[in-house]
Design a protein around this motif. Structure first.
Motif, PDB file in Angstrom:
ATOM      1  N   MET A 385      59.323 -12.200 -22.438  1.00 31.30           N
ATOM      2  CA  MET A 385      60.765 -12.320 -22.608  1.00 31.30           C
ATOM      3  C   MET A 385      61.530 -11.572 -21.532  1.00 31.30           C
ATOM      4  O   MET A 385      62.699 -11.830 -21.311  1.00 31.30           O
ATOM      5  N   THR A 387      60.420 -11.197 -18.381  1.00 35.73           N
ATOM      6  CA  THR A 387      60.045 -11.645 -17.048  1.00 35.73           C
ATOM      7  C   THR A 387      60.834 -12.915 -16.753  1.00 35.73           C
ATOM      8  O   THR A 387      60.658 -13.926 -17.406  1.00 35.73           O
ATOM      9  N   VAL A 388      61.714 -12.820 -15.777  1.00 39.85           N
ATOM     10  CA  VAL A 388      62.522 -13.983 -15.421  1.00 39.85           C
ATOM     11  C   VAL A 388      61.617 -15.082 -14.870  1.00 39.85           C
ATOM     12  O   VAL A 388      60.715 -14.807 -14.087  1.00 39.85           O
ATOM     13  N   GLY A 389      61.819 -16.300 -15.312  1.00 42.16           N
ATOM     14  CA  GLY A 389      61.128 -17.417 -14.688  1.00 42.16           C
ATOM     15  C   GLY A 389      59.934 -17.975 -15.438  1.00 42.16           C
ATOM     16  O   GLY A 389      59.356 -18.972 -15.015  1.00 42.16           O
ATOM     17  N   ALA A 391      59.846 -19.376 -18.506  1.00 42.97           N
ATOM     18  CA  ALA A 391      60.199 -20.681 -19.090  1.00 42.97           C
ATOM     19  C   ALA A 391      60.245 -21.743 -18.002  1.00 42.97           C
ATOM     20  O   ALA A 391      59.846 -22.881 -18.208  1.00 42.97           O
ATOM     21  N   ALA A 392      60.720 -21.361 -16.825  1.00 41.85           N
ATOM     22  CA  ALA A 392      60.812 -22.310 -15.712  1.00 41.85           C
ATOM     23  C   ALA A 392      59.428 -22.791 -15.306  1.00 41.85           C
ATOM     24  O   ALA A 392      59.206 -23.983 -15.083  1.00 41.85           O
ATOM     25  N   THR A 395      58.043 -25.147 -18.192  1.00 44.33           N
ATOM     26  CA  THR A 395      58.693 -26.452 -18.301  1.00 44.33           C
ATOM     27  C   THR A 395      58.406 -27.307 -17.066  1.00 44.33           C
ATOM     28  O   THR A 395      58.268 -28.518 -17.162  1.00 44.33           O
ATOM     29  N   GLN A 410      62.636 -20.547 -28.481  1.00 48.07           N
ATOM     30  CA  GLN A 410      62.380 -19.259 -27.861  1.00 48.07           C
ATOM     31  C   GLN A 410      63.467 -18.314 -28.290  1.00 48.07           C
ATOM     32  O   GLN A 410      64.613 -18.725 -28.412  1.00 48.07           O
ATOM     33  N   GLY A 411      63.136 -17.063 -28.510  1.00 49.25           N
ATOM     34  CA  GLY A 411      64.212 -16.125 -28.701  1.00 49.25           C
ATOM     35  C   GLY A 411      64.066 -15.224 -29.889  1.00 49.25           C
ATOM     36  O   GLY A 411      64.640 -14.143 -29.917  1.00 49.25           O
ATOM     37  N   SER A 412      63.290 -15.623 -30.870  1.00 45.36           N
ATOM     38  CA  SER A 412      63.165 -14.724 -31.985  1.00 45.36           C
ATOM     39  C   SER A 412      61.969 -13.819 -31.739  1.00 45.36           C
ATOM     40  O   SER A 412      62.108 -12.620 -31.583  1.00 45.36           O
TER      41      SER A 412
ATOM     42  N   THR B 395      65.778 -24.305 -16.312  1.00 41.74           N
ATOM     43  CA  THR B 395      65.152 -22.986 -16.370  1.00 41.74           C
ATOM     44  C   THR B 395      64.821 -22.473 -14.970  1.00 41.74           C
ATOM     45  O   THR B 395      64.914 -21.285 -14.696  1.00 41.74           O
ATOM     46  N   ALA B 399      66.165 -19.074 -13.314  1.00 46.77           N
ATOM     47  CA  ALA B 399      65.221 -18.092 -12.772  1.00 46.77           C
ATOM     48  C   ALA B 399      65.585 -17.728 -11.338  1.00 46.77           C
ATOM     49  O   ALA B 399      65.573 -16.562 -10.947  1.00 46.77           O
ATOM     50  N   GLY B 402      68.018 -15.222 -11.091  1.00 49.63           N
ATOM     51  CA  GLY B 402      67.647 -13.946 -11.692  1.00 49.63           C
ATOM     52  C   GLY B 402      68.189 -13.754 -13.097  1.00 49.63           C
ATOM     53  O   GLY B 402      68.347 -12.624 -13.560  1.00 49.63           O
ATOM     54  N   ILE B 403      68.486 -14.848 -13.784  1.00 45.81           N
ATOM     55  CA  ILE B 403      69.048 -14.727 -15.135  1.00 45.81           C
ATOM     56  C   ILE B 403      67.940 -14.772 -16.180  1.00 45.81           C
ATOM     57  O   ILE B 403      67.135 -15.709 -16.205  1.00 45.81           O
ATOM     58  N   ASN B 404      67.886 -13.751 -17.012  1.00 47.92           N
ATOM     59  CA  ASN B 404      66.881 -13.703 -18.075  1.00 47.92           C
ATOM     60  C   ASN B 404      67.341 -14.546 -19.261  1.00 47.92           C
ATOM     61  O   ASN B 404      68.451 -14.397 -19.737  1.00 47.92           O
ATOM     62  N   ILE B 405      66.470 -15.445 -19.711  1.00 47.17           N
ATOM     63  CA  ILE B 405      66.801 -16.303 -20.853  1.00 47.17           C
ATOM     64  C   ILE B 405      66.384 -15.588 -22.124  1.00 47.17           C
ATOM     65  O   ILE B 405      65.210 -15.293 -22.313  1.00 47.17           O
ATOM     66  N   ARG B 406      67.330 -15.306 -22.993  1.00 43.67           N
ATOM     67  CA  ARG B 406      66.991 -14.591 -24.227  1.00 43.67           C
ATOM     68  C   ARG B 406      66.681 -15.542 -25.360  1.00 43.67           C
ATOM     69  O   ARG B 406      66.047 -15.168 -26.344  1.00 43.67           O
ATOM     70  N   MET B 407      67.143 -16.757 -25.251  1.00 46.64           N
ATOM     71  CA  MET B 407      66.923 -17.710 -26.330  1.00 46.64           C
ATOM     72  C   MET B 407      66.967 -19.122 -25.755  1.00 46.64           C
ATOM     73  O   MET B 407      67.759 -19.377 -24.849  1.00 46.64           O
TER      74      MET B 407
END
Lengths: 439, 439
Positions: A385, A387-389, A391-392, A395, A410-412, B395, B399, B402-407
Motif C-alpha cells: 500500500m 509503494t507507489v506503482g 497497482a499500475a 493492471t 483495494q484499500g481496506s 494507475t 504512479a 508519484g501519487i499513492n493510491i489508498r483505495m
C-alpha cells in the motif's frame, strides 16, 4: 508418519536439536499415491460398524498399518497388542451418540502414532514420553469434528514445561469437559501444535510438512516458483483465503495472539530453511509476497437511482442476506450501484430466487441481477500500500494478457489488492502477475 | 438574467427557433463580480424584516434592479409599479411561519423576472405570456426551501401544451396544496425546467448556462479542457457526485425517468452546440468521458481477526452508522478488514467518539481508527468496464506522478472507477489522468 522410514526421519529431526522438546504427531498418511490414510480407514470402519456391516477387514487393515511400522522400527509385539486393544476398545466401549463414537475412533490414528514415536525414541536411547491430551488438560468445546479450544486449557498445558525429556503429544483431538474425545476439523494436528506453542510460549512453532516452503504462487501453475523465506501472519491469512492450502485456516489464531513465529519446513528436506511466518517483516525489498486465486464466487448487482441518498440501503441488503444465512465477502459500490460478492456454495436456486425477490420488492430497486462465473485473484504483500506503482504494474500485466478486470477492491486491507475476473481467467491472471513481479 | 442586455440575448435565443415554446427563467444574477444576486438581496431583506430591523434600503435595491432592467428594455412604468407592489405585498401580507415568508420572498426574483421577459417579448411583437406555477398546477411537498414535486403536478402541467405562443414560466418555486409558495433547493430553476420537460415530454430540455459545454475535467485545473459533446445520464451523475457542478444533483431525475435528452448550452455563445446528455451514447471511440474529484471524505478502518467468518458483521457496522444518521459512501473490505468511507460533514467530534466506542465495544474488534484527509477521484466513462487496459493506464499515470493510491473501488458501477488518494493529491491526480487520456 506413513511408515517406519518416515518416522525415523521425524525422530532424527527431533533429536538433532535439543530445543525440540514438545512434538505433535499426526496419524500415518499415505505410503504411495493410491494408498489410504489411516484416518480415512478409521472413518470407514466406524461407518460400517454403525451400519452393522462387516467392519473387521478394515479394522485389521488399520491394525496392520501400525503392526508393520512397529515391526520395521524393531519395537516388538507388546506395543502392537496395546495398540490393537486401544482401537478395539474404542469401538466396543459403547456410545450415546454416533458423532461421539466417530470422534473417538478418528482420534485413534494420532493417539497411537504418538505412542509409537515415544516408544521408538526410548528404544534408541532418548528420554521420551507419550502425553495424553486428557492428562495434559487439553479441553475442547463439545462440537464434534469441529471443536474449539476452551480457555482453561492454556493454563493446564503450561505444566508441560516441567516435564522431563521429549514429550510426544498426539494432534487433532482433545477432550470435552465431560471426558469424551472431541476432534478439530480435518488437518487439525496443526491446530494442536499451534495451541501448544501458544500455551508454552515457545520461541518458534516448527510445522513440518512435505514442501520446502510456501511459494509466491502455486507450483501447479508456475514451474519452480520463488520460495518465500519470510511471510507475515496477515499475508499468510490473505493467501490462505484466496487458495493457498499449506496451513489450515484456523491454525494461526493461537500463535497469532501470542506473536509466536511459525516455521513451515519439509520433513523430507530438513536442512532447507523453509518459510518463517512472523508478526512483521521488512517489506522494503519485496512489496509483493505472493499471488493466489480462487473460483466459485458470484456477484449480486443492484442498481437504484439515487441509491447513495437513501440512508440504510446497504444495511438492508446485508440484512436480507443475513436472514438467508448467506455470508457476504465484499461489497463494492458506485453512486447508484452496489454489488455483493458471495460464494456460490451458499446460494441454491431456492435461496437465490427468494433473495432476488426480496431485494427487488422490499428495496424497490430499478434492477437486480446475479452474475456467476466470478473468480478472485489476490495479490498480497506488506507495504504494498505504501509503494507507489504496484497497482499500475498489476493492471498493466493483466491488460497485456488481455484479461478484463471486472472488479478491483483495494484499500481496506493494507496487505492485499483483490481483482475480480472471469473464472476462466484466474490461472492466466496469476501467471502474468507472477511474471511481472518475480521473473 | 442580470441586466437588460442579458435578457435581450435570452429573448433572441428564444425567438430564433419556433420550437422553443416553454421557457423557464431564473432571477437576475450578478452584473459584475462583486454584485449581489437578487435572490440573496431578497433573503437579506426578509431576515431584516423578521428581526424588525430596517429593511427598506435592501427592498429599494431589489426594486431598483427590476426598475433598471425594465427601463433599459423600454417597458414603461406600469410593470415596475406592478413588480414593486408584488414584492411589497409578499412582505406585508402576514405569515404563520418564518419559513413560509422566506420562501414566498425568495420566489419573488424568478416570478418577476418571468413577468419582465413576457412583457419584453410582447413589446417586440411576439405572442408570449407569463404563467404562474399555481395556475399551471405545479404542486410541491411543503418542505420549505427543499421541496419535492408532487405526482399530480405532472398531469396538470401537460395542459401547457394547449397554450398559444411562448410560455414564460418562473423557475425555483411552486405551491403547496394549501396554497403557499414553496421553493426547491438553491439552483432549483433547473429542477423546474426538468419537471416541465418531463411533463410536456419535450424533444430536448435546453439548459442555458454560462459555459460552452461540460468539460472532460475542470477548467480550473486544465487549460482549455476537452469539451464533451455527448454524455450519458449515468456519466453525468457520477461526474456530479465527484465534483462537477454544472447541474444541480436532483435536476436530472424527472427527465431521466422519461429518457429526455438535456442540452447544456451557453447563453453568451448560443451557436456553440454545447453538451448533450442522453440515455445512451456510442462509447467505442472514447471510453473515458471525464475525470472529477472531491475532498472532504474520511475512512473508518476496522480490523478483526476472522471477521469474514462472522455473519452479520458488515450489517452491524452499517446499523451503528445508521442509528447515528451517518450515510456511508463506500465499504471496501479485505479478509479481516473493512473500511467505511463517509463524508466528513456528517461526523462531529461527539458522533465520532460515540461511533468509535460502539464499534469497539459492541463488535469487539481488534482495532478501529479513523483516517481523515481522504479525497476521491472518479474516472467516468460508459464502456470503460469492457475496455481492457483502462485501469492500467490510470494507475500508471498516477504512479508516474508519484501519487499513492489508498483505495480503488471498481466493479459495481459500470461507468466509473474510483480512487482514494490524499486530499492534497486530488488535483494532481485529475491532471495526470486527464493528460493520459486527452493530451
Amino acid at each position: 508418519m506413513a511408515n517406519a522410514e518416515q518416522i525415523r526421519k521425524v525422530c532424527s529431526i527431533i533429536t538433532s536439536d535439543p530445543e525440540r522438546r514438545v512434538v505433535v504427531v499426526s496419524a500415518p498418511g499415505k505410503r504411495f499415491g493410491s494408498d489410504t490414510k489411516v484416518t480415512d480407514l478409521l472413518i470407514e470402519c466406524t461407518n460400517r460398524f454403525l451400519k452393522s456391516e462387516d467392519h473387521e477387514e478394515v479394522l485389521e487393515k488399520i491394525i496392520s498399518r501400525f503392526r508393520e511400522i512397529a515391526a520395521d522400527l524393531g519395537l516388538g509385539d507388546k506395543i502392537v497388542i496395546d495398540i490393537e486393544n486401544n482401537i478395539r476398545t474404542r469401538l466396543q466401549m459403547g456410545y450415546d451418540s454416533e458423532e461421539k463414537l466417530m470422534d473417538r475412533m478418528k482420534a485413534a490414528g494420532e493417539d497411537n502414532a504418538a505412542r509409537l514415536v515415544a516408544a521408538y525414541l526410548k528404544s534408541i536411547g532418548y528420554q521420551a514420553q507419550y502425553l495424553n491430551p486428557k492428562d495434559a488438560g487439553l479441553f475442547l468445546s463439545d462440537e464434534y469434528g469441529n471443536a474449539r479450544v476452551l480457555p482453561q486449557s492454556i493454563k493446564n498445558l503450561k505444566k508441560i514445561k516441567d516435564m522431563k525429556g521429549i514429550v510426544i503429544f498426539p494432534g487433532f483431538f482433545g477432550y470435552s469437559l465431560s471426558g469424551d474425545v472431541v476432534t478439530f476439523p480435518r488437518g487439525g494436528s496443526d491446530i494442536t501444535g499451534s495451541i501448544l506453542s501458544a500455551a508454552l510460549e515457545v520461541d518458534v512453532y516448527e510445522n513440518f510438512t512435505d514442501v520446502d516452503s510456501v511459494f509466491a504462487a502455486s507450483p501447479k501453475l508456475i514451474e519452480n516458483p520463488k520460495p518465500i523465506s519470510v511471510l507475515t501472519y496477515r499475508e499468510m491469512r490473505e493467501l490462505a483465503y484466496a487458495g493457498f492450502t499449506v496451513l489450515h485456516e484456523d491454525t494461526l489464531e493461537p500463535v497469532y495472539q501470542k506473536g509466536i513465529p511459525v516455521n513451515i519446513r519439509n520433513t523430507n528436506n530438513p536442512d532447507a530453511p523453509g518459510t518463517l511466518i512472523t508478526p512483521m517483516r521488512d517489506a522494503s525489498m519485496s512489496p509483493v509476497a505472493g499471488i493466489a486465486g480462487g473460483t466459485g464466487f458470484c456477484s449480486i448487482n443492484i442498481h437504484k437511482y439515487m441509491m447513495n441518498r437513501e440512508i440504510g440501503f446497504g444495511r438492508k441488503v446485508l440484512q436480507i442476506l443475513e436472514e438467508e444465512f448467506v455470508p457476504f465477502e465484499h461489497m463494492p459500490s458506485g453512486i447508484d450501484d452496489i454489488s455483493i460478492i458471495i460464494r456460490k456454495q451458499y446460494m441454491d436456486d431456492e435461496k437465490k430466487s427468494r433473495i432476488m425477490e426480496r431485494i427487488a420488492k422490499d428495496l424497490r430497486v430499478d434492477s437486480v441481477n446475479i452474475e456467476y462465473d466470478l473468480g478472485l485473484v489476490m495479490v498480497v504483500g506488506e507495504g504494498m500500500m505504501h509503494t507507489v506503482g504496484i497497482a499500475a504494474r498489476i493492471t498493466k500485466a493483466l491488460a497485456k494478457s488481455g484479461i478484463n478486470i471486472r472488479m478491483i477492491n483495494q484499500g481496506s486491507s493494507e496487505v492485499s489488492i483483490m481483482f475480480g475476473v472471469s473464472e476462466a481467467d484466474v490461472d492466466k491472471a496469476i501467471v502474468c502477475i507472477y511474471d511481472e513481479f518475480f521473473r
